[in-house]
Every structure is written in C-alpha cells, then in structure tokens.
Design a protein around this motif. Sequence first.
Motif, PDB file in Angstrom:
ATOM      1  N   LYS A  67      -9.809 -13.041 -14.056  1.00  0.00           N
ATOM      2  CA  LYS A  67      -9.370 -14.066 -15.001  1.00  0.00           C
ATOM      3  C   LYS A  67      -8.750 -15.251 -14.286  1.00  0.00           C
ATOM      4  O   LYS A  67      -8.899 -16.400 -14.719  1.00  0.00           O
ATOM      5  CB  LYS A  67      -8.353 -13.449 -15.982  1.00  0.00           C
ATOM      6  N   ASN A  68      -8.079 -14.998 -13.149  1.00  0.00           N
ATOM      7  CA  ASN A  68      -7.436 -16.069 -12.388  1.00  0.00           C
ATOM      8  C   ASN A  68      -7.633 -15.809 -10.899  1.00  0.00           C
ATOM      9  O   ASN A  68      -6.812 -15.141 -10.262  1.00  0.00           O
ATOM     10  CB  ASN A  68      -5.942 -16.141 -12.723  1.00  0.00           C
ATOM     11  N   PRO A  69      -8.718 -16.330 -10.273  1.00  0.00           N
ATOM     12  CA  PRO A  69      -9.037 -16.063  -8.866  1.00  0.00           C
ATOM     13  C   PRO A  69      -7.947 -16.491  -7.886  1.00  0.00           C
ATOM     14  O   PRO A  69      -7.888 -16.001  -6.759  1.00  0.00           O
ATOM     15  CB  PRO A  69     -10.325 -16.878  -8.649  1.00  0.00           C
ATOM     16  N   VAL A  70      -7.083 -17.430  -8.304  1.00  0.00           N
ATOM     17  CA  VAL A  70      -6.005 -17.880  -7.418  1.00  0.00           C
ATOM     18  C   VAL A  70      -5.087 -16.716  -7.049  1.00  0.00           C
ATOM     19  O   VAL A  70      -4.460 -16.707  -5.990  1.00  0.00           O
ATOM     20  CB  VAL A  70      -5.198 -19.009  -8.093  1.00  0.00           C
ATOM     21  N   LEU A  71      -5.019 -15.720  -7.902  1.00  0.00           N
ATOM     22  CA  LEU A  71      -4.165 -14.562  -7.642  1.00  0.00           C
ATOM     23  C   LEU A  71      -4.578 -13.845  -6.357  1.00  0.00           C
ATOM     24  O   LEU A  71      -3.727 -13.399  -5.580  1.00  0.00           O
ATOM     25  CB  LEU A  71      -4.229 -13.593  -8.828  1.00  0.00           C
ATOM     26  N   GLN A  72      -5.893 -13.759  -6.099  1.00  0.00           N
ATOM     27  CA  GLN A  72      -6.365 -13.106  -4.878  1.00  0.00           C
ATOM     28  C   GLN A  72      -5.923 -13.874  -3.645  1.00  0.00           C
ATOM     29  O   GLN A  72      -5.537 -13.281  -2.621  1.00  0.00           O
ATOM     30  CB  GLN A  72      -7.894 -13.002  -4.900  1.00  0.00           C
ATOM     31  N   LYS A  73      -5.942 -15.211  -3.709  1.00  0.00           N
ATOM     32  CA  LYS A  73      -5.487 -16.031  -2.583  1.00  0.00           C
ATOM     33  C   LYS A  73      -4.001 -15.811  -2.328  1.00  0.00           C
ATOM     34  O   LYS A  73      -3.554 -15.728  -1.177  1.00  0.00           O
ATOM     35  CB  LYS A  73      -5.765 -17.509  -2.873  1.00  0.00           C
ATOM     36  N   LEU A  74      -3.227 -15.699  -3.407  1.00  0.00           N
ATOM     37  CA  LEU A  74      -1.800 -15.447  -3.275  1.00  0.00           C
ATOM     38  C   LEU A  74      -1.544 -14.100  -2.604  1.00  0.00           C
ATOM     39  O   LEU A  74      -0.690 -13.973  -1.723  1.00  0.00           O
ATOM     40  CB  LEU A  74      -1.133 -15.478  -4.656  1.00  0.00           C
ATOM     41  N   ILE A  75      -2.309 -13.072  -2.992  1.00  0.00           N
ATOM     42  CA  ILE A  75      -2.175 -11.734  -2.408  1.00  0.00           C
ATOM     43  C   ILE A  75      -2.492 -11.771  -0.919  1.00  0.00           C
ATOM     44  O   ILE A  75      -1.784 -11.186  -0.094  1.00  0.00           O
ATOM     45  CB  ILE A  75      -3.105 -10.740  -3.125  1.00  0.00           C
ATOM     46  N   ASP A  76      -3.569 -12.504  -0.560  1.00  0.00           N
ATOM     47  CA  ASP A  76      -3.976 -12.580   0.848  1.00  0.00           C
ATOM     48  C   ASP A  76      -2.968 -13.352   1.685  1.00  0.00           C
ATOM     49  O   ASP A  76      -2.628 -12.938   2.806  1.00  0.00           O
ATOM     50  CB  ASP A  76      -5.357 -13.234   0.958  1.00  0.00           C
ATOM     51  N   GLU A  77      -2.472 -14.469   1.168  1.00  0.00           N
ATOM     52  CA  GLU A  77      -1.555 -15.316   1.922  1.00  0.00           C
ATOM     53  C   GLU A  77      -0.235 -14.616   2.190  1.00  0.00           C
ATOM     54  O   GLU A  77       0.347 -14.728   3.270  1.00  0.00           O
ATOM     55  CB  GLU A  77      -1.297 -16.621   1.162  1.00  0.00           C
ATOM     56  N   LEU A  78       0.266 -13.890   1.212  1.00  0.00           N
ATOM     57  CA  LEU A  78       1.572 -13.232   1.335  1.00  0.00           C
ATOM     58  C   LEU A  78       1.461 -11.784   1.787  1.00  0.00           C
ATOM     59  O   LEU A  78       2.474 -11.097   1.916  1.00  0.00           O
ATOM     60  CB  LEU A  78       2.320 -13.292  -0.001  1.00  0.00           C
ATOM     61  N   ASP A  79       0.228 -11.320   2.009  1.00  0.00           N
ATOM     62  CA  ASP A  79      -0.009  -9.948   2.462  1.00  0.00           C
ATOM     63  C   ASP A  79       0.642  -8.948   1.509  1.00  0.00           C
ATOM     64  O   ASP A  79       1.359  -8.026   1.922  1.00  0.00           O
ATOM     65  CB  ASP A  79       0.532  -9.756   3.888  1.00  0.00           C
ATOM     66  N   LEU A  80       0.418  -9.135   0.211  1.00  0.00           N
ATOM     67  CA  LEU A  80       1.027  -8.283  -0.805  1.00  0.00           C
ATOM     68  C   LEU A  80       0.294  -6.953  -0.910  1.00  0.00           C
ATOM     69  O   LEU A  80      -0.905  -6.867  -0.650  1.00  0.00           O
ATOM     70  CB  LEU A  80       1.017  -8.989  -2.167  1.00  0.00           C
ATOM     71  N   VAL A  81       1.033  -5.920  -1.309  1.00  0.00           N
ATOM     72  CA  VAL A  81       0.478  -4.580  -1.461  1.00  0.00           C
ATOM     73  C   VAL A  81       0.738  -4.090  -2.877  1.00  0.00           C
ATOM     74  O   VAL A  81       1.854  -4.209  -3.392  1.00  0.00           O
ATOM     75  CB  VAL A  81       1.099  -3.596  -0.448  1.00  0.00           C
TER      76      VAL A  81
END
Length: 277
Positions: free
Chosen positions: A248-262
């Motif tokens: 629904k919001n692809p920007v979320l994946q970029k945020l996860i990758d940039e911040l190395d979220l788990v």
Amino acid sequence: MEEDKNYINMIHGDLARASQVQSGMPENVGVMNIKTANRTILEASQKPTPRSLWDCFWYEGELSCLFADSNVGKSILAVQIADRIAQTDNVLYLDFELSEKQFQLRYTNEHGNLYSFPERLYRVSLDCDSLLDANFEEAIIGSIEQMALQTGGKSQMKEDKLRVLSGRTVLLFPDADGYSEWKQRAESMTYCKAIVSDLLEKHATPKQKADHIDIADWIIFQIQEGKLMSTANHLVEAEKILQQMIEKNPVLQKLIDELDLVLVDASHIASDDKSPP
C-alpha cells in the motif's frame, strides 16, 4: 529486634573502620583491601547467606577451582556438577577442549542412546573465526562477562565488569526473583545504560518467583497455557501484515532498509476486516 541488631552491627563496623584509620593501617593497598577479622565478620553478617548450588562444596557467588592430575575425570565431574545445578539454574558450561562430536560421543552409551541434559544447561564453545581479528584474552574475558549479564548472572552486575559494554544500551531480563536488585544496580551504572525489564516482576506467580524462573521459562509457560502464540507463527502472521502495508505504501520498505529495522511484533496492527490501516 533483628533490625535493631543489624543497626548495632553497622555501628560497630563503622567504629572498627574509624579505629583502623586512626591506627595508621590503610584500608587499601593497590588492588588489596585490608580490614580486621572482626570487622570482616560484622560486615559479612549484614549480607544474605548464599544459596547452595552443589551440596556443601559450592555456593552462589563463590569461585570454585577443581584440580587434579591429568586424565582422572575432572571434565566429566565438572559436567556432572553442571548437570545437577542446571536442574534449577541456568548454567553456561565453557568447553574449550572437546569438539561437538567428541562431546556427543562422550555422552552416548554403548547402545547409541543419547544422554538428556536439563534444558538449563548450555554448552559454550569458541568461534575460532571471530578470534582471528581479536585480542584473544580480551575477547574471551569480554565474551564471558557479556554472557553472564545476558543470561541472568546477578554477581556480574558490577561497574568494573561492564567496561566491555561502555557506551551501549543494554536490555536486561532478570530472573523472577532478581528485579529489585538489578534495578537498583542499573540506576547507578555509568559505563552503559541498562534498562531492566519488569515483565517477570509484574506477571510471574509467587511459585515461579520461588523457582527463580527466567524469561525463557515464562515464555514457555505462556505458550503451554495457550496465552501466547509461538514466535514462529506470530512472525509469519506479522510478515503478512507488513507486506500488505508495504504494498500500500512502498516508501515503508525504503524506511526499513535505511534504518535496518527488524520485525518483532504486529499486535493490534490490522483492523477488523484484516486489511492494514
């Protein structure tokens, strides 16, 4: 009455300390502490009696050395001691001698049956690849200290043993009976920031506290009673919800990758129609 006796002993201890200083006898020389035998007894009387770990030979908070001639069974006896203590407490058995296969063969009988150890007994071996680029002595000592902290070792909650964690934030899960002690020590730490979880303090039953359960025991109890779904099933469901949100919001994946979220949880994210918000 007992409390009055303790106050009297504390006063006697202070007087003994003042008398020692007045007599010219130092309290510290290098790494050595000096005090009279009577003052030692008085101060020790204010501390709780240590819990027996293995018969009358080893008590909580003590350092015990096992020594004998070569090839007389020291390692086997050490594992037997660890096996006994692990029935009630977490035990880290540091094995720098046997390979995993050698360890397995030692505890397999002539019929091929494997010996079953208590689940609280953990065997620790060296990661040789990690040692290649590290100072051997510092790496060994630092790893042992971190293991003791992360697995519930109360005696390791000391400033001089936390240098290896300098500048870091550490989340600690004390055993069900250790929250107050760990909380008090954590507040005075300066080398690192220690956050002490009160999960077991709030939710463990009186019996669980008496049994000194740890966070792993508590999670197992919750799963067995159906109050907590298994981690595997939980994460599978959480991943599905997260994927729907990313679509629904692809920007979320970029945020996860940039911040190395788990991903660790997805409770109460989905709405009633099972679609992401």
